[in-house]
Each structure stands twice: as structure tokens, then as C-alpha cells.
Design a protein around this motif. Structure first.
Motif, PDB file in Angstrom:
ATOM      1  N   TRP A  56      -7.357 -13.953  32.015  1.00  0.00           N
ATOM      2  CA  TRP A  56      -6.935 -12.564  31.801  1.00  0.00           C
ATOM      3  C   TRP A  56      -6.672 -11.793  33.081  1.00  0.00           C
ATOM      4  CZ3 TRP A  56     -10.889  -9.986  34.007  1.00  0.00           C
ATOM      5  CH2 TRP A  56     -12.214 -10.383  33.780  1.00  0.00           C
ATOM      6  N   VAL A 158      -9.258  -0.682  28.080  1.00  0.00           N
ATOM      7  CA  VAL A 158     -10.351  -1.351  28.812  1.00  0.00           C
ATOM      8  C   VAL A 158     -10.337  -1.095  30.330  1.00  0.00           C
ATOM      9  CG1 VAL A 158     -10.851  -3.112  27.042  1.00  0.00           C
ATOM     10  CG2 VAL A 158      -9.162  -3.637  28.809  1.00  0.00           C
ATOM     11  N   ASP A 192       3.748  -6.607  26.702  1.00  0.00           N
ATOM     12  CA  ASP A 192       2.312  -6.468  26.474  1.00  0.00           C
ATOM     13  C   ASP A 192       1.920  -5.041  26.089  1.00  0.00           C
ATOM     14  OD1 ASP A 192      -0.419  -7.792  27.011  1.00  0.00           O
ATOM     15  OD2 ASP A 192      -0.566  -6.025  28.305  1.00  0.00           O
ATOM     16  N   LYS A 195       1.434  -0.873  21.798  1.00  0.00           N
ATOM     17  CA  LYS A 195       0.724   0.180  21.065  1.00  0.00           C
ATOM     18  C   LYS A 195       0.295   1.303  22.005  1.00  0.00           C
ATOM     19  CE  LYS A 195      -2.475  -0.951  17.921  1.00  0.00           C
ATOM     20  NZ  LYS A 195      -3.799  -1.435  17.418  1.00  0.00           N
ATOM     21  N   HIS A 196       0.096   0.936  23.259  1.00  0.00           N
ATOM     22  CA  HIS A 196      -0.448   1.870  24.249  1.00  0.00           C
ATOM     23  C   HIS A 196       0.620   2.624  25.022  1.00  0.00           C
ATOM     24  CE1 HIS A 196      -4.262   0.148  23.144  1.00  0.00           C
ATOM     25  NE2 HIS A 196      -3.648  -1.026  23.168  1.00  0.00           N
ATOM     26  N   GLU A 229       4.196  -6.568  21.733  1.00  0.00           N
ATOM     27  CA  GLU A 229       2.861  -6.819  21.205  1.00  0.00           C
ATOM     28  C   GLU A 229       2.275  -5.518  20.679  1.00  0.00           C
ATOM     29  OE1 GLU A 229      -1.711  -7.821  22.127  1.00  0.00           O
ATOM     30  OE2 GLU A 229      -0.505  -6.447  23.287  1.00  0.00           O
ATOM     31  N   GLU A 236      -5.010   2.034  11.186  1.00  0.00           N
ATOM     32  CA  GLU A 236      -4.905   2.884  12.385  1.00  0.00           C
ATOM     33  C   GLU A 236      -3.665   3.769  12.239  1.00  0.00           C
ATOM     34  OE1 GLU A 236      -4.913   0.557  16.013  1.00  0.00           O
ATOM     35  OE2 GLU A 236      -6.639  -0.618  15.360  1.00  0.00           O
ATOM     36  N   ASP A 291      -4.781 -14.635  22.670  1.00  0.00           N
ATOM     37  CA  ASP A 291      -5.941 -13.744  22.486  1.00  0.00           C
ATOM     38  C   ASP A 291      -6.792 -14.185  21.298  1.00  0.00           C
ATOM     39  OD1 ASP A 291      -5.565 -11.829  24.560  1.00  0.00           O
ATOM     40  OD2 ASP A 291      -4.092 -10.747  23.352  1.00  0.00           O
ATOM     41  N   HIS A 296     -10.281 -12.650  21.444  1.00  0.00           N
ATOM     42  CA  HIS A 296      -9.797 -11.371  21.975  1.00  0.00           C
ATOM     43  C   HIS A 296      -8.723 -10.836  21.022  1.00  0.00           C
ATOM     44  CE1 HIS A 296     -11.048 -11.431  26.425  1.00  0.00           C
ATOM     45  NE2 HIS A 296     -11.634 -12.491  25.887  1.00  0.00           N
TER      46      HIS A 296
HETATM   47  C1  ARE Z   1     -10.598  -7.430  31.496  1.00  0.00           C
HETATM   48  C2  ARE Z   1     -12.059  -7.427  31.084  1.00  0.00           C
HETATM   49  C3  ARE Z   1     -12.494  -6.027  30.711  1.00  0.00           C
HETATM   50  C4  ARE Z   1     -12.210  -5.070  31.876  1.00  0.00           C
HETATM   51  C5  ARE Z   1     -10.730  -5.135  32.230  1.00  0.00           C
HETATM   52  C6  ARE Z   1     -10.372  -4.270  33.416  1.00  0.00           C
HETATM   53  O1  ARE Z   1     -12.241  -8.321  29.976  1.00  0.00           O
HETATM   54  O2  ARE Z   1     -13.891  -6.038  30.434  1.00  0.00           O
HETATM   55  O3  ARE Z   1     -12.552  -3.744  31.511  1.00  0.00           O
HETATM   56  O4  ARE Z   1     -10.386  -6.496  32.534  1.00  0.00           O
HETATM   57  O5  ARE Z   1     -11.089  -4.637  34.539  1.00  0.00           O
HETATM   58  C7  ARE Z   1      -6.593  -9.289  28.556  1.00  0.00           C
HETATM   59  C8  ARE Z   1      -8.023  -9.509  28.064  1.00  0.00           C
HETATM   60  C9  ARE Z   1      -8.942  -8.371  28.475  1.00  0.00           C
HETATM   61  C10 ARE Z   1      -8.843  -8.141  29.977  1.00  0.00           C
HETATM   62  C11 ARE Z   1      -7.390  -7.757  30.266  1.00  0.00           C
HETATM   63  C12 ARE Z   1      -7.129  -7.434  31.729  1.00  0.00           C
HETATM   64  O6  ARE Z   1      -8.001  -9.627  26.648  1.00  0.00           O
HETATM   65  O7  ARE Z   1     -10.280  -8.754  28.131  1.00  0.00           O
HETATM   66  O8  ARE Z   1      -9.732  -7.106  30.376  1.00  0.00           O
HETATM   67  O9  ARE Z   1      -6.556  -8.892  29.925  1.00  0.00           O
HETATM   68  O10 ARE Z   1      -7.517  -8.463  32.553  1.00  0.00           O
HETATM   69  C13 ARE Z   1      -6.121  -4.264  22.249  1.00  0.00           C
HETATM   70  C14 ARE Z   1      -4.687  -3.940  22.655  1.00  0.00           C
HETATM   71  C15 ARE Z   1      -3.836  -5.179  22.862  1.00  0.00           C
HETATM   72  C16 ARE Z   1      -4.525  -6.169  23.805  1.00  0.00           C
HETATM   73  C17 ARE Z   1      -5.884  -6.492  23.204  1.00  0.00           C
HETATM   74  C18 ARE Z   1      -6.667  -7.498  24.043  1.00  0.00           C
HETATM   75  O11 ARE Z   1      -4.093  -3.100  21.677  1.00  0.00           O
HETATM   76  O12 ARE Z   1      -2.601  -4.766  23.440  1.00  0.00           O
HETATM   77  O13 ARE Z   1      -6.658  -5.274  23.091  1.00  0.00           O
HETATM   78  N1  ARE Z   1      -3.728  -7.392  24.035  1.00  0.00           N
HETATM   79  C19 ARE Z   1      -2.908  -7.545  25.277  1.00  0.00           C
HETATM   80  C20 ARE Z   1      -2.920  -8.970  25.809  1.00  0.00           C
HETATM   81  C21 ARE Z   1      -4.276  -9.296  26.371  1.00  0.00           C
HETATM   82  C22 ARE Z   1      -4.554  -8.419  27.575  1.00  0.00           C
HETATM   83  C23 ARE Z   1      -4.000  -7.049  27.442  1.00  0.00           C
HETATM   84  C24 ARE Z   1      -3.270  -6.633  26.366  1.00  0.00           C
HETATM   85  C25 ARE Z   1      -4.111  -6.165  28.617  1.00  0.00           C
HETATM   86  O14 ARE Z   1      -2.460  -9.856  24.844  1.00  0.00           O
HETATM   87  O15 ARE Z   1      -4.384 -10.671  26.712  1.00  0.00           O
HETATM   88  O16 ARE Z   1      -5.974  -8.285  27.775  1.00  0.00           O
HETATM   89  O17 ARE Z   1      -2.985  -6.463  29.439  1.00  0.00           O
HETATM   90  C26 ARE Z   1      -8.202  -3.777  17.391  1.00  0.00           C
HETATM   91  C27 ARE Z   1      -7.009  -2.914  17.767  1.00  0.00           C
HETATM   92  C28 ARE Z   1      -6.150  -3.611  18.819  1.00  0.00           C
HETATM   93  C29 ARE Z   1      -7.006  -4.025  20.001  1.00  0.00           C
HETATM   94  C30 ARE Z   1      -8.120  -4.941  19.502  1.00  0.00           C
HETATM   95  C31 ARE Z   1      -9.037  -5.428  20.619  1.00  0.00           C
HETATM   96  O18 ARE Z   1      -7.766  -4.905  16.679  1.00  0.00           O
HETATM   97  O19 ARE Z   1      -6.211  -2.660  16.629  1.00  0.00           O
HETATM   98  O20 ARE Z   1      -5.134  -2.737  19.245  1.00  0.00           O
HETATM   99  O21 ARE Z   1      -6.160  -4.754  20.923  1.00  0.00           O
HETATM  100  O22 ARE Z   1      -8.919  -4.220  18.545  1.00  0.00           O
HETATM  101  O23 ARE Z   1      -9.648  -4.348  21.227  1.00  0.00           O
END
Ligand code: ARE
Ligand code: CA
Length: 472
Positions: A56, A158, A192, A195-196, A229, A236, A291, A296
Motif C-alpha cells: 500500500w 486515512v 483511485d 468517492k473522495h 474506484e 451511504e 483490497d 481492505h
Molecule cells: C496506510 C495505512 C493507514 C495510514 C495511511 C496513511 O494502512 O493506517 O493511515 O497509510 O499513512 C491503501 C490501503 C490503506 C493505506 C493506503 C495508503 O488500503 O490501508 O493506508 O493505501 O498507503 C475506502 C475508500 C477507498 C479505498 C479503501 C481502502 O473509499 O477508495 O478505503 N481504496 C483505494 C485503494 C486502496 C488504497 C487507497 C484507496 C488509498 O484501492 O488500496 O489504500 O489510495 C466502507 C466505505 C469505503 C471504504 C471502506 C474501507 O466500505 O464504503 O468507501 O473504502 O469502508 O474503509
């Protein structure tokens, strides 16, 4: 920006998660091209924060320079060129929502300095004024409640430093970031964390992208393929439908929909809008992603390589059915969900059915590897002649272009099944590979609207044929 500019006869995309650019180039030439897959989705190629080797860390941009553990600018360019040369498109995973996690400073994977405490990214450059912190009203500065659309878009996901896509300056930088890939011959983007971001901002940014590059062999009129994504599993205020006006959206409900029907495949006949999903033209579908295969990003039971039998039947169904644009996940084994990829790259393709040394390579499995050929050859047709066996078995045609039978039962499924395919003798692409005018495995004979099938159980419980791959 909804149509993938696939080469004729090619179909479906494979996510080669954490593969290097050099290994992908070789896979295009040896496997994805000859097997007529439509595209490869590559891991984020831009400079990222070095956190500790986790997969990640690549979702934490430091600059838009192409340099990280997948390779450098020149290797990226070489990959796209070589993949295009064999009819395989490149879709780039891009991260316009944010930069790295807040706090600390250092140098990124490309040697660029950053200060995540003072919000300074000189490699772009971005500074404090380009960030959303002033538009976020939660006490932590992070997203605390997904029930509040404003904070979902303006606060930090996050603790990732949130860019303000509402400003002209940030929009310009993001357009340049994406256009550099189009200049190099890429054909689309997995965007990526949409939603945000505000839909109106994305509409502007995507609207400003260049057409696909003529020097890379495109016609000059094709738009980049955009798939966003957005995790929408209901419940929501932000919905996937807000994003379909300017590109496709990942349909996460599909993962749970297929995953909960592995023992009742017949229920999948009308998967799609009848189930409350996005329209076929708006959706990208997948059985699992990088994920949710490791817990995740979203809830519910998803089928992964750990349940290989179910993954084979569901992936074959997804690639064969006409709902949505399909993506196949190609993984590596892990015991810790944070674990990065093996320290070496997958072995080159030699006709086998997987990879060694820690890589799973679902896309090379016997049941799955020829699905690109099938998908590419049935383009433009719909599902016809749906039929069901007695033991979790389904079969259907794609007009007069293709036919498939999936055996989710516990014994061989043989017999005569109705099809809209023309008479002929076809190579069973689920059991063998086409050769010049022949087949390395069994064939399926069609006559008078009936296909004579014999679908085994076990390693490859699927049969599929297409008019493009006859055996005589
Ligand atoms: C990491 C650490 C964190 C730290 C952060 C910053 O794990 O603890 O705070 O770094 O230092 C990926 C990982 C994360 C990682 C991040 C950055 O999954 O753990 O954080 O990379 O390194 C939401 C979003 C959705 C997102 C998911 C994961 O809406 O867009 O969370 N998915 C994408 C990618 C991921 C990636 C990111 C986004 C960030 O596919 O691989 O994260 O670029 C409900 C909601 C969803 C929510 C979900 C989980 O279902 O409806 O919207 O998804 O809960 O929270
Ligand atoms: Ca945001």
C-alpha cells in the motif's frame, strides 16, 4: 470515456498487481498478446513514499515522476510500447485524490524530497494552499463519518494529505499527470478513491485529457478509458451513479453477488441492473480486487485464489457473460495483509498454468488463460440460449459467435446442449489451446443447434468455444 479501445479480437483486462514494467512487457509478448487479452492494469507507476515495503505504500504519491519499485520512466515507456505492439492496452492506476500520509519528511522512491508535516511536495510542486485541510471540519482532519458527503470528499482518507481538485492549479497538475501516460501510449486509467473527490471536478479533469496517441497506433479520435474506484455497497449518501456521466465505475456489489452464488450458478443469469447494479455500459466488474482479497476496502465474502475452484467457475462466468467490462485479478501469496510482493518477479510464461515462487498468476490458470480470446471474439453479442444442468451447471451462447458451459457440480457434465452457434468442430478453449487449424485438447462438435459437451470437474471445470477457433 466508457469504451476500452481494445484491439480487434482482444477482450478483458488483467490486473498484474505489483508486477514490474519489465515483467509486464514480457508477459504481453509471451502470454497476454498471443492469448488476446484486452489490457493490463498496472500498479501505480509514480514516485511513492517509502514506508516499509508494504503493497500500500504505492498509494502514497510524492511526485508524478515515474520511478518506484516497478521501474523507471524508460521502462514504463518500453512496456506500453511492447504491449501495444501485440494488441494489449495499458491502464494506469492513478491517485489524484491525495499525496502521502501526513507527518514526517524524507525522499520518495524517485529521490524527491517532501515534507508531509508542512505539506510541501516540491516535486510537483504542491504546497499547503493546494490541500483541502481548510475545507475539512472534522476534529481529527480525517474522514470520521461516511454518512457526511462533505467530509468524505474534503477530509483526509486515512490521514492521506488531501488535494483540492477545485482549484485551477491542482486541476492543471492532475491533467498533466494523466496526459503524460497518454503521451506514452497508455489507453486508460483506474482512478483511485473517486468517492473522495467531487464529481464535478473529475468531470472537468477527465474532459481535458488528450485523445489516445496516434503515434502509438490509435485512430486519434478515441478517448481514454476511465474506470473509477467508488465502493458503493449501499447505505451511504454518495452513490456510484454520481460518477457514471464521465466514465465507468467499479461495481463492488458484483463481488458479493457472484461470491454468494458459487453453489447456485443458475441465479447469475440476470446479474446486472435487475440486481440494483450499474448499467452494463457504466460498470467494471471483478470477482475480487487487491483490497478485498486481503480485507481492505469494503465488506462481504469475496472469492479469491484461496477458493480456486469457485474462482475458476466465477471468472469464466464473468468473462463469458455480457454484463460489465471484466477485470481479472492476478495476485501473489501472502500471510500478512500488509505484506509487499515477493522480492523477485514472476517466471516467464512457458505455456504452463500458473507461476512459481510466491506468485499466484490466476490469469495463467488452465480454466482462465484463454478467456481473453473468448471475450474478444464474442464482442457485440448478447447472452442467448441460457440453460442449466441438474447439479450447479450452466451453459449459454453469445449469439452465433461463442458458447460456454460451466460445471459447478461434483461429476462430469456431458450431453447435448442447445446453442446458437453454427455447425462445426471447435477447440475447447477451457481444456486446450488452439493450434494452426487444430487444438491441443478436446474439441466440441456443434450440429443442428446442439453442442456435444463433456465438461470435467476438477482442475478446469469449464468448456468454451468460439467461431474464431475451429478445429478441423
Ligand atoms: C496506510 C495505512 C493507514 C495510514 C495511511 C496513511 O494502512 O493506517 O493511515 O497509510 O499513512 C491503501 C490501503 C490503506 C493505506 C493506503 C495508503 O488500503 O490501508 O493506508 O493505501 O498507503 C475506502 C475508500 C477507498 C479505498 C479503501 C481502502 O473509499 O477508495 O478505503 N481504496 C483505494 C485503494 C486502496 C488504497 C487507497 C484507496 C488509498 O484501492 O488500496 O489504500 O489510495 C466502507 C466505505 C469505503 C471504504 C471502506 C474501507 O466500505 O464504503 O468507501 O473504502 O469502508 O474503509
Ligand atoms: Ca478528497
Amino acid at each position: 470515456q466508457w469504451e476500452a479501445a481494445y484491439a480487434p479480437g482482444h477482450g478483458g483486462m488483467v490486473h498484474l498487481f505489483e508486477w514490474s514494467h519489465a515483467a509486464i512487457a514480457e508477459e504481453c509478448e509471451k502470454m497476454l498478446g498471443p492469448k488476446k487479452w484486452g489490457a493490463v492494469q498496472v500498479s501505480p507507476p509514480t514516485e511513492n513514499r517509502l514506508v516499509g515495503g508494504q503493497w500500500w505504500e504505492r498509494y502514497q504519491p510524492i511526485s508524478y515522476k515515474l520511478e518506484n519499485r516497478s521501474g523507471n520512466h524508460q521502462e514504463f515507456a518500453d512496456m506500453v510500447r511492447r504491449c501495444n505492439a501485440v494488441g494489449v492496452r495499458t491502464f494506469v492506476d492513478v491517485i489524484p485524490n491525495h499525496m502521502c500520509g501526513g507527518g514526517g519528511s524524507g525522499t520518495g522512491s524517485g529521490g524527491t524530497f517532501f515534507d508531509a508535516g508542512s505539506l510541501d511536495f516540491p516535486g510537483v510542486p504542491y504546497s499547503r494552499n493546494d490541500m483541502n485541510d481548510n475545507n475539512c471540519y472534522t476534529s481529527s482532519g480525517n474522514i470520521e463519518n461516511y454518512g457526511d458527503a462533505n467530509q468524505v470528499r474534503n477530509c483526509r482518507l486515512v490521514n492521506l494529505i488531501d488535494l483540492n481538485q477545485g482549484t485551477e492549479y491542482v486541476r492543471g497538475k492532475l491533467v498533466d499527470y494523466l496526459n503524460q501516460f497518454i503521451d506514452l501510449g497508455a489507453a486508460g486509467f483506474r482512478v483511485d478513491a473517486c468517492k473522495h473527490m467531487w464529481p464535478g471536478d473529475l468531470d472537468v479533469i477527465f474532459g481535458r485529457l488528450k485523445n489516445l496517441n496516434v503515434r502509438s497506433g490509435f485512430k486519434g479520435t478515441e478517448r481514454p478509458f476511465i474506470f473509477q474506484e467508488v465502493i458503493d455497497q449501499g447505505g451511504e449518501p454518495i452513490t456510484a451513479n454520481e460518477y457514471t456521466g464521465f466514465g465507468r465505475v467499479t461495481e463492488f456489489k458484483y463481488c458479493m453477488g457472484v461470491g454468494s452464488n458459487t453453489n447456485s450458478l443458475k441465479h447469475l443469469a440476470n446479474i446486472g441492473p435487475d440486481w440494483g447494479y450499474l448499467s452494463p455500459m457504466s460498470s467494471v466488474v471483478f470477482v475480487n480486487n487487491h483490497d478485498n482479497q486481503r480485507g481492505h476496502g469494503g465488506g462481504g465474502h469475496v472469492v479469491t485464489f484461496e477458493e480456486s475452484w469457485a474462482l475458476k467457475t466465477l471468472t469464466t462466468f464473468m468473462m463469458g457473460h455480457d454484463y460489465g467490462e471484466p477485470r481479472v485479478m492476478s495476485s501473489y501469496y501472502f500471510s500478512d495483509p500488509d505484506e509487499g510482493p515477493p522480492g523477485w518477479q514472476p517466471n516467464g510464461f512457458n505455456g504452463g498454468f500458473g507461476c512459481e515462487n510466491g506468485w499466484v498468476c490466476e490469469h495463467r490458470w488452465r480454466a482462465i488463460q484463454n478467456l481473453g480470446m473468448f471475450r474478444g471474439s464474442v464482442f457485440g453479442t448478447g447472452v442467448t440460449k441460457w440453460s442449466e444442468g441438474w447439479d450447479n451447471q450452466i451453459a449459454f451462447s453469445r449469439g452465433n459467435k461463442g458458447f460456454m458451459a460451466i460445471n459447478g457440480g461434483s461429476s462430469n457434465w456431458s450431453g447435448s446442449i442447445a446453442t446458437s452457434m453454427p455447425d462445426g468442430e471447435y477447440c475447447d478453449l477451457g481444456q486446450g489451446d488452439p493450434t494452426d487449424g487444430g487444438c491441443t485438447g478436446p474439441t466440441i462438435r456443434v450440429s443442428g443447434g446442439q453442442a456435444q459437451i463433456n465438461v470435467p470437474t476438477g482442475d478446469s471445470p469449464v468448456s468454451y468455444i468460439s467461431v474464431s477457433y475451429t478445429a478441423t
